[in-house]
Design a protein around this motif. Sequence first.
Motif, PDB file in Angstrom:
ATOM      1  N   ASP A 110       0.325  -1.032  -0.476  1.00 53.50           N
ATOM      2  CA  ASP A 110       0.361   0.171  -0.030  1.00 53.50           C
ATOM      3  C   ASP A 110       0.811   1.248   0.117  1.00 53.50           C
ATOM      4  O   ASP A 110       0.030   2.420  -0.853  1.00 53.50           O
ATOM      5  CB  ASP A 110      -0.973   0.028   1.271  1.00 53.50           C
ATOM      6  CG  ASP A 110      -0.170  -0.325   2.608  1.00 53.50           C
ATOM      7  OD1 ASP A 110       0.986  -0.500   2.328  1.00 53.50           O
ATOM      8  OD2 ASP A 110      -0.860  -0.212   3.696  1.00 53.50           O
ATOM      9  N   GLU A 155       9.536  -0.738   3.883  1.00 52.96           N
ATOM     10  CA  GLU A 155       9.363  -1.415   5.190  1.00 52.96           C
ATOM     11  C   GLU A 155      10.210  -0.401   6.291  1.00 52.96           C
ATOM     12  O   GLU A 155      10.544  -1.578   7.214  1.00 52.96           O
ATOM     13  CB  GLU A 155       8.834  -3.104   5.560  1.00 52.96           C
ATOM     14  CG  GLU A 155       8.321  -3.723   4.592  1.00 52.96           C
ATOM     15  CD  GLU A 155       6.448  -3.595   5.350  1.00 52.96           C
ATOM     16  OE1 GLU A 155       6.527  -3.645   6.543  1.00 52.96           O
ATOM     17  OE2 GLU A 155       6.306  -3.385   4.204  1.00 52.96           O
ATOM     18  N   HIS A 158       9.276  -0.217  10.265  1.00 51.54           N
ATOM     19  CA  HIS A 158       9.414  -1.216  11.369  1.00 51.54           C
ATOM     20  C   HIS A 158      11.501  -1.573  12.118  1.00 51.54           C
ATOM     21  O   HIS A 158      11.692  -1.713  12.119  1.00 51.54           O
ATOM     22  CB  HIS A 158       9.269  -2.741  10.917  1.00 51.54           C
ATOM     23  CG  HIS A 158       8.117  -2.897  10.305  1.00 51.54           C
ATOM     24  ND1 HIS A 158       6.613  -2.844  11.475  1.00 51.54           N
ATOM     25  CD2 HIS A 158       7.003  -3.489   8.949  1.00 51.54           C
ATOM     26  CE1 HIS A 158       6.098  -3.309  10.629  1.00 51.54           C
ATOM     27  NE2 HIS A 158       5.535  -3.916   9.829  1.00 51.54           N
ATOM     28  N   GLU A 167       7.435   2.250  13.984  1.00 54.42           N
ATOM     29  CA  GLU A 167       6.103   1.803  13.933  1.00 54.42           C
ATOM     30  C   GLU A 167       5.056   2.266  15.378  1.00 54.42           C
ATOM     31  O   GLU A 167       3.812   2.628  15.602  1.00 54.42           O
ATOM     32  CB  GLU A 167       5.425   0.941  13.277  1.00 54.42           C
ATOM     33  CG  GLU A 167       3.980   1.118  13.091  1.00 54.42           C
ATOM     34  CD  GLU A 167       3.565  -0.019  11.417  1.00 54.42           C
ATOM     35  OE1 GLU A 167       4.112  -0.159  10.905  1.00 54.42           O
ATOM     36  OE2 GLU A 167       3.236  -1.257  12.538  1.00 54.42           O
TER      37      GLU A 167
HETATM   38  C1  BGC Z   1       2.918  -2.641   7.171  1.00 54.93           C
HETATM   39  C2  BGC Z   1       3.726  -2.305   5.758  1.00 54.93           C
HETATM   40  C3  BGC Z   1       2.359  -1.274   5.710  1.00 54.93           C
HETATM   41  C4  BGC Z   1       2.240   0.102   6.690  1.00 54.93           C
HETATM   42  C5  BGC Z   1       0.821   1.170   6.357  1.00 54.93           C
HETATM   43  C6  BGC Z   1       2.844  -1.534   8.409  1.00 54.93           C
HETATM   44  O1  BGC Z   1       2.763  -2.088   8.988  1.00 54.93           O
HETATM   45  O2  BGC Z   1       3.948  -3.110   7.847  1.00 54.93           O
HETATM   46  O3  BGC Z   1       2.969  -2.949   4.852  1.00 54.93           O
HETATM   47  O4  BGC Z   1       3.075  -0.599   3.863  1.00 54.93           O
HETATM   48  O5  BGC Z   1       1.981  -0.815   8.050  1.00 54.93           O
HETATM   49  O6  BGC Z   1      -0.009  -0.257   5.502  1.00 54.93           O
END
Ligand code: BGC
Length: 268
Positions: A110, A155, A158, A167
């Motif tokens: 996404d 990614e 993370h 995150e």
């Molecule tokens: C995911 C990603 C994603 C993002 C936003 C993350 O936790 O690992 O793949 O693009 O969230 O949705």
Amino acid sequence: MSKHIALGVDIGGTGIKAAPVNLKTGEFEEERYRIPTPDPSTPDAVARTVAKCIAKFSPGRKTAIGVAFPGVVQNGVVKTAANVDDAWIGTNLRDIIRDYAGHDVYVMNDADAAGYGEYKHGAAHGQDGVILMTTLGTGIGSALIVDGQLVPNTELGHTDIGGEEAESFAADSARERLGLDWDAWSKNLQRFYSEMEKLLWPDLIIVGGGVSKSHHMFLPHLTLRAPIIPAELRNGAGIVGAAAWAASEHKKDEKKRKDADKKSSKKS
Ligand code: BGC
């Protein structure tokens, strides 16, 4: 649907959204359609909902359709699912949507879709160099575009920063969960973006996700080498990017098919 229109679908933690996109302007041809993401967000439940979103716009056989997914997607297969049901891991996203929708689709991460959308039609339109797109939402998504080429599945949300996953303190959901005011959250964002600059030396950083509409509350607090600007397509970036990506992949596939046909007709 005309040749200049492709359909984009964005699978999010709370909603699945779709719209036909004009590939020349990046604008939606019809109003966006949204269905809440099923809970639990299992592959079958989500694929069924995506199929409903696709059917809503009755795409023709030749219409390119792109689907953006919130996890790593490699060769059509989902590899991670941080914010959706774990049952997704190992599922072939392309196959399951084709089965439910009866239409071939192109699939991608996404944030990669959002970054590509901003590159094609938004804040980074046609810009060369290293562009880092980040989406601040339930998670943090990232897209890296280098001289127009997307480096998929980065990614960066993370990334481990001082023993904590970015995150967990810099996503918009962390702002809400931890009850942070804009100043406190900006400090967390500074930590995240400083680390990104250390790693990647981007020429431009774009900030997307729903919270980017309040960019004036946090972007002015950040001190970075690169310009950091809000996404222009806001929450529509994933749809626009998925549609544009699908159209470009579709074109490549068509060319491959034609070249293969030519070769085989020369042989016979
Ligand atoms: C995911 C990603 C994603 C993002 C936003 C993350 O936790 O690992 O793949 O693009 O969230 O949705």
